[in-house]
Design an enzyme around this catalytic site. Structure first.
Site, mmCIF file in Angstrom:
data_model
loop_
_atom_site.group_PDB
_atom_site.id
_atom_site.type_symbol
_atom_site.label_atom_id
_atom_site.label_comp_id
_atom_site.label_asym_id
_atom_site.label_seq_id
_atom_site.Cartn_x
_atom_site.Cartn_y
_atom_site.Cartn_z
ATOM 1 N N LYS A 52 0.840 -1.208 0.000
ATOM 2 C CA LYS A 52 0.000 0.000 0.000
ATOM 3 C C LYS A 52 0.873 1.255 0.000
ATOM 4 C CE LYS A 52 -3.693 -2.473 2.389
ATOM 5 N NZ LYS A 52 -4.290 -2.842 3.684
ATOM 6 N N GLN A 96 -4.067 -1.424 10.056
ATOM 7 C CA GLN A 96 -3.986 -2.751 9.435
ATOM 8 C C GLN A 96 -4.527 -3.817 10.392
ATOM 9 O OE1 GLN A 96 -3.044 -3.401 6.186
ATOM 10 N NE2 GLN A 96 -3.681 -5.497 6.608
ATOM 11 N N ASP A 119 -10.694 3.084 4.892
ATOM 12 C CA ASP A 119 -10.986 1.650 4.719
ATOM 13 C C ASP A 119 -12.496 1.408 4.660
ATOM 14 O OD1 ASP A 119 -8.912 -0.093 4.291
ATOM 15 O OD2 ASP A 119 -8.321 -0.181 6.409
#
Ligand code: NAP
Length: 290
Positions: A52, A96, A119
């Site tokens: 990412k 994460q 997200d």
């Protein structure tokens, strides 16, 4: 023999569009910035955040790497999130997952400013998605939808069978596909489903997001259907330097002979997830700039 869907190329096209938008915002003195928080040393998580961050850099965006030890307390993580929420140079926050077991993921996600929830996991983002209001869409389900649209797969009236009902993939994907502007008829399967094949055999589109290697076999689909494999599984393989290889939830070799379209793993849905993340960071930066 199916058409192998090239998620990498489609993802790159989206990333190039984002790069242009990032360059335009830079002229205004703003560089989109994502804070990437990784707690612990899970190797798969580390490889995801590295990918990412590389993609962000290639799109002319910044990432702020925050690596925390596995022993980080929930209170420490919550105070970090509060600081990132009020940092105007940070437009998006990515935590994460999975977090170390002693940390409550729900509390951490809910602590994030929904305006920075790139997200799309915050309850406000989920609510906006369900209600069809503007907001951040979760990257993997959105990536699947964009992939289907870019390939001009007929969705209105199609029967989509989604295998998996997690909060990050199955549930939002089923929701997006059933939206009026997409108009698919959706069946959601899970471990409580009796006779999975009975459902997949009725599908025009099979989307596997179960985390179960080789779950979908050729005899479980009709000829010519679209098969989207979200699964990413590490299976032991001593012929590989790392001792494992990646595979999806679909038995690719047999299913590709029968399906009309199929995504490979890797190179299918994964690159779309990253492209959608960049799009969300861009959206966050533009909205906060305005
Ligand atoms: P998850 O939280 O473990 O959820 C898996 C879902 O699949 C659950 O709803 C489970 O049912 C269902 N399931 C598991 N085995 C099944 C079976 N044999 N038959 C029917 N349903 C079954 O996983 P996730 O986070 O959604 O991820 C799913 C997969 O996608 C994983 O391989 C993950 O690595 C991958 N993934 C890929 C990307 C990407 O960018 N490509 C992004 C995210 C995730 P129950 O609810 O009954 O337990």
């Amino acid at each position: 023999m199916a058409i192998i869907i090239d998620g990498k190329t489609i993802g790159l096209q989206i990333r190039e569009e984002v790069q242009q938008r990032a360059a335009a915002l830079k002229v205004q003195g703003v560089t989109p910035c994502l804070a990437v928080v990784l707690a612990g040393e899970d190797p798969a998580s580390l490889s995801y955040v590295t990918a990412k961050e590389k993609a962000l850099a290639e799109a002319g965006m910044e990432s702020r790497d925050i690596r925390l030890p596995a022993a980080t307390t929930e209170a420490e993580l919550l105070s970090l999130i509060a600081a990132l929420n009020s940092d105007t140079a940070v437009h998006g926050i990515l935590i994460q997952l999975p977090l170390p077991k002693h940390i409550n993921e729900d509390r951490v996600i809910t602590a994030m400013d929904p305006a920075k929830d790139v997200d799309g996991f915050h309850p406000v983002s989920v609510g906006n998605m369900v209600l069809g209001r503007p907001g951040f869409l979760p990257c993997t389900p959105h990536g699947v939808l964009v992939l289907l649209r870019k390939l001009r797969i007929p969705l209105s009236g199609a029967h989509a069978v989604v295998i998996g009902r997690s909060n990050i993939v199955g549930k939002p994907l089923a929701n997006l596909l059933a939206r009026r502007d997409v108009n698919a008829t959706v069946t959601v399967c899970h471990t409580g489903t009796k006779d999975l094949a009975r459902h997949t055999l009725q599908a025009d589109i099979v989307i596997a997001a179960a985390g179960s290697p080789g779950l979908i076999k050729a005899e479980m689909i009709q000829p010519g259907v679209v098969v989207i494999d979200v699964g990413v599984n590490r299976v032991p393989d001593l012929t590989k330097a790392k001792g494992y290889r990646l595979c999806g939830d679909v038995d690719f070799e047999s299913v590709k002979e029968k399906a009309g379209f199929i995504t490979p793993v890797p190179g299918g849905v994964g690159p779309m997830t990253i492209a959608m993340l960049l799009q969300n960071v861009m959206q966050a930066a533009e909205v906060q700039y305005e």
